[in-house]
Design a protein around this motif. Structure first.
Motif, PDB file in Angstrom:
ATOM      1  N   LEU A 181      -5.776 119.206 123.923  1.00 57.11           N
ATOM      2  CA  LEU A 181      -4.858 120.272 124.388  1.00 57.11           C
ATOM      3  C   LEU A 181      -5.301 121.669 123.875  1.00 57.11           C
ATOM      4  O   LEU A 181      -4.987 122.526 124.433  1.00 57.11           O
ATOM      5  N   VAL A 182      -5.931 121.647 122.744  1.00 55.16           N
ATOM      6  CA  VAL A 182      -6.211 122.828 122.190  1.00 55.16           C
ATOM      7  C   VAL A 182      -7.331 123.487 122.947  1.00 55.16           C
ATOM      8  O   VAL A 182      -7.498 124.745 123.186  1.00 55.16           O
ATOM      9  N   GLU A 183      -8.498 122.785 123.445  1.00 53.52           N
ATOM     10  CA  GLU A 183      -9.545 123.042 124.028  1.00 53.52           C
ATOM     11  C   GLU A 183      -8.941 123.291 125.585  1.00 53.52           C
ATOM     12  O   GLU A 183     -10.054 123.968 126.252  1.00 53.52           O
ATOM     13  N   GLY A 184      -7.822 123.000 125.930  1.00 49.60           N
ATOM     14  CA  GLY A 184      -7.574 123.126 127.362  1.00 49.60           C
ATOM     15  C   GLY A 184      -8.130 121.923 128.259  1.00 49.60           C
ATOM     16  O   GLY A 184      -8.218 122.165 129.568  1.00 49.60           O
ATOM     17  N   ASN A 185      -8.655 120.979 127.809  1.00 52.52           N
ATOM     18  CA  ASN A 185      -9.275 119.937 128.554  1.00 52.52           C
ATOM     19  C   ASN A 185      -8.228 118.905 128.989  1.00 52.52           C
ATOM     20  O   ASN A 185      -7.909 117.856 128.047  1.00 52.52           O
ATOM     21  N   VAL A 186      -7.384 118.913 130.048  1.00 52.87           N
ATOM     22  CA  VAL A 186      -6.297 118.200 130.483  1.00 52.87           C
ATOM     23  C   VAL A 186      -6.763 117.099 131.380  1.00 52.87           C
ATOM     24  O   VAL A 186      -5.851 116.387 131.697  1.00 52.87           O
ATOM     25  N   ASP A 187      -8.166 117.149 131.925  1.00 54.41           N
ATOM     26  CA  ASP A 187      -8.296 116.209 133.011  1.00 54.41           C
ATOM     27  C   ASP A 187      -8.402 114.732 132.250  1.00 54.41           C
ATOM     28  O   ASP A 187      -7.761 114.165 133.020  1.00 54.41           O
ATOM     29  N   GLY A 188      -8.524 114.563 131.128  1.00 58.53           N
ATOM     30  CA  GLY A 188      -8.205 113.250 130.187  1.00 58.53           C
ATOM     31  C   GLY A 188      -7.006 112.733 129.824  1.00 58.53           C
ATOM     32  O   GLY A 188      -6.817 111.792 129.313  1.00 58.53           O
ATOM     33  N   LEU A 189      -6.061 113.692 129.994  1.00 55.87           N
ATOM     34  CA  LEU A 189      -4.729 113.583 129.392  1.00 55.87           C
ATOM     35  C   LEU A 189      -3.963 112.321 130.157  1.00 55.87           C
ATOM     36  O   LEU A 189      -3.191 111.678 129.375  1.00 55.87           O
ATOM     37  N   PRO A 190      -4.078 112.357 131.633  1.00 57.36           N
ATOM     38  CA  PRO A 190      -3.429 110.986 132.095  1.00 57.36           C
ATOM     39  C   PRO A 190      -3.750 109.713 131.487  1.00 57.36           C
ATOM     40  O   PRO A 190      -2.909 108.866 131.101  1.00 57.36           O
ATOM     41  N   ASP A 191      -5.144 109.447 131.333  1.00 58.31           N
ATOM     42  CA  ASP A 191      -5.592 108.141 130.627  1.00 58.31           C
ATOM     43  C   ASP A 191      -5.156 107.986 129.384  1.00 58.31           C
ATOM     44  O   ASP A 191      -4.757 106.902 128.830  1.00 58.31           O
ATOM     45  N   LEU A 192      -5.148 109.143 128.652  1.00 58.25           N
ATOM     46  CA  LEU A 192      -4.702 109.079 127.214  1.00 58.25           C
ATOM     47  C   LEU A 192      -3.163 108.848 127.139  1.00 58.25           C
ATOM     48  O   LEU A 192      -2.864 108.282 126.317  1.00 58.25           O
ATOM     49  N   LEU A 193      -2.402 109.301 128.004  1.00 59.93           N
ATOM     50  CA  LEU A 193      -1.089 109.136 128.167  1.00 59.93           C
ATOM     51  C   LEU A 193      -0.738 107.550 128.294  1.00 59.93           C
ATOM     52  O   LEU A 193      -0.118 107.177 127.720  1.00 59.93           O
ATOM     53  N   LEU A 194      -1.639 106.911 129.109  1.00 56.33           N
ATOM     54  CA  LEU A 194      -1.426 105.584 129.220  1.00 56.33           C
ATOM     55  C   LEU A 194      -1.662 104.686 127.916  1.00 56.33           C
ATOM     56  O   LEU A 194      -0.946 103.724 127.656  1.00 56.33           O
ATOM     57  N   ASP A 195      -2.933 104.985 127.399  1.00 58.92           N
ATOM     58  CA  ASP A 195      -3.191 104.334 126.289  1.00 58.92           C
ATOM     59  C   ASP A 195      -2.018 104.516 125.086  1.00 58.92           C
ATOM     60  O   ASP A 195      -1.792 103.753 124.197  1.00 58.92           O
ATOM     61  N   LYS A 196      -1.694 105.969 125.033  1.00 56.54           N
ATOM     62  CA  LYS A 196      -0.629 106.291 123.965  1.00 56.54           C
ATOM     63  C   LYS A 196       0.740 105.394 124.488  1.00 56.54           C
ATOM     64  O   LYS A 196       1.542 104.992 123.577  1.00 56.54           O
ATOM     65  N   ASN A 197       1.167 105.243 125.739  1.00 53.17           N
ATOM     66  CA  ASN A 197       2.165 104.590 126.017  1.00 53.17           C
ATOM     67  C   ASN A 197       2.134 102.987 125.510  1.00 53.17           C
ATOM     68  O   ASN A 197       3.078 102.506 125.105  1.00 53.17           O
ATOM     69  N   GLU A 198       0.760 102.393 125.839  1.00 56.18           N
ATOM     70  CA  GLU A 198       0.571 101.127 125.431  1.00 56.18           C
ATOM     71  C   GLU A 198       0.707 100.831 123.690  1.00 56.18           C
ATOM     72  O   GLU A 198       1.330  99.772 123.318  1.00 56.18           O
ATOM     73  N   LEU A 199       0.187 101.879 123.171  1.00 49.21           N
ATOM     74  CA  LEU A 199       0.335 101.820 121.606  1.00 49.21           C
ATOM     75  C   LEU A 199       1.777 102.063 121.114  1.00 49.21           C
ATOM     76  O   LEU A 199       2.001 101.198 120.128  1.00 49.21           O
ATOM     77  N   THR A 200       2.454 102.777 121.830  1.00 55.25           N
ATOM     78  CA  THR A 200       3.918 102.931 121.457  1.00 55.25           C
ATOM     79  C   THR A 200       4.484 101.700 121.624  1.00 55.25           C
ATOM     80  O   THR A 200       5.457 101.322 120.943  1.00 55.25           O
ATOM     81  N   ALA A 201       4.323 101.010 122.928  1.00 55.54           N
ATOM     82  CA  ALA A 201       5.114  99.849 123.044  1.00 55.54           C
ATOM     83  C   ALA A 201       4.503  98.644 122.302  1.00 55.54           C
ATOM     84  O   ALA A 201       5.597  97.941 121.692  1.00 55.54           O
ATOM     85  N   ARG A 202       3.311  98.792 121.570  1.00 52.83           N
ATOM     86  CA  ARG A 202       2.940  97.732 120.636  1.00 52.83           C
ATOM     87  C   ARG A 202       3.525  98.091 119.265  1.00 52.83           C
ATOM     88  O   ARG A 202       4.140  96.997 118.561  1.00 52.83           O
ATOM     89  N   LEU A 203       3.675  99.254 118.995  1.00 56.44           N
ATOM     90  CA  LEU A 203       4.517  99.593 117.665  1.00 56.44           C
ATOM     91  C   LEU A 203       5.899  99.161 117.713  1.00 56.44           C
ATOM     92  O   LEU A 203       6.244  98.625 116.733  1.00 56.44           O
TER      93      LEU A 203
END
Length: 154
Positions: free
Chosen positions: A29-51
């Protein structure tokens, strides 16, 4: 090994991964590199569900012993299981990790908010409008096509 000890150890492992993901998100986010955010969001959702699943299992395990799922319930469990030093160590590690995750998530939300404000201002400057991206006029009616053209002064 008790169920609660295993759950706490699992939760620490998943929470460490979650914190790492939040740190990666913040860098992107700080670097403005938003291309990888959709994949990161999927991983984030998976970890959130596991937690959430681990927390639910922990709640059920504590409830099975007649204890609440809050800090008092955990403290009571430790009092009833004084030999569970590994579980106590996991719990001691879990608390600061949870605080770190909460703070990183808050900061990432602020960065996203600031980026959105910046993008809105840039669009308004390009379109030559102010407020609500110029989609509606002062009377609340939609603006006719052609009003609010691209400004070459930006």
């Amino acid at each position: 090994m008790t169920t609660l000890r295993r759950l706490l150890e699992d939760e620490v492992v998943v929470l460490r991964s979650f914190v790492g993901l939040l740190e990666r998100e913040q860098r992107m986010l700080v670097e403005g590199n938003v291309d990888g955010l959709p994949d990161l969001l999927l991983d984030k959702n998976e970890l959130t569900a596991r937690l959430a699943a681990i927390a639910e299992q922990r709640r059920a395990d504590l409830a099975g012993e007649g204890l609440s799922a809050d800090r008092e319930g955990i403290a009571a469990w430790f009092a009833a299981h004084p030999g569970e030093q590994e579980a106590r160590a996991s719990w001691a590690e879990l608390l600061p990790l949870a605080r770190q995750a909460r703070e990183l998530n808050r900061l990432n939300g602020e960065v996203i908010h600031l980026r959105m404000q910046s993008n809105t201002l840039a669009i308004e400057a390009l379109v030559g409008t102010t407020g609500a991206l110029g989609l509606y006029g002062p009377d609340g009616q939609s603006r006719p096509a052609g009003v609010g053209r691209i400004s070459d002064s930006a």
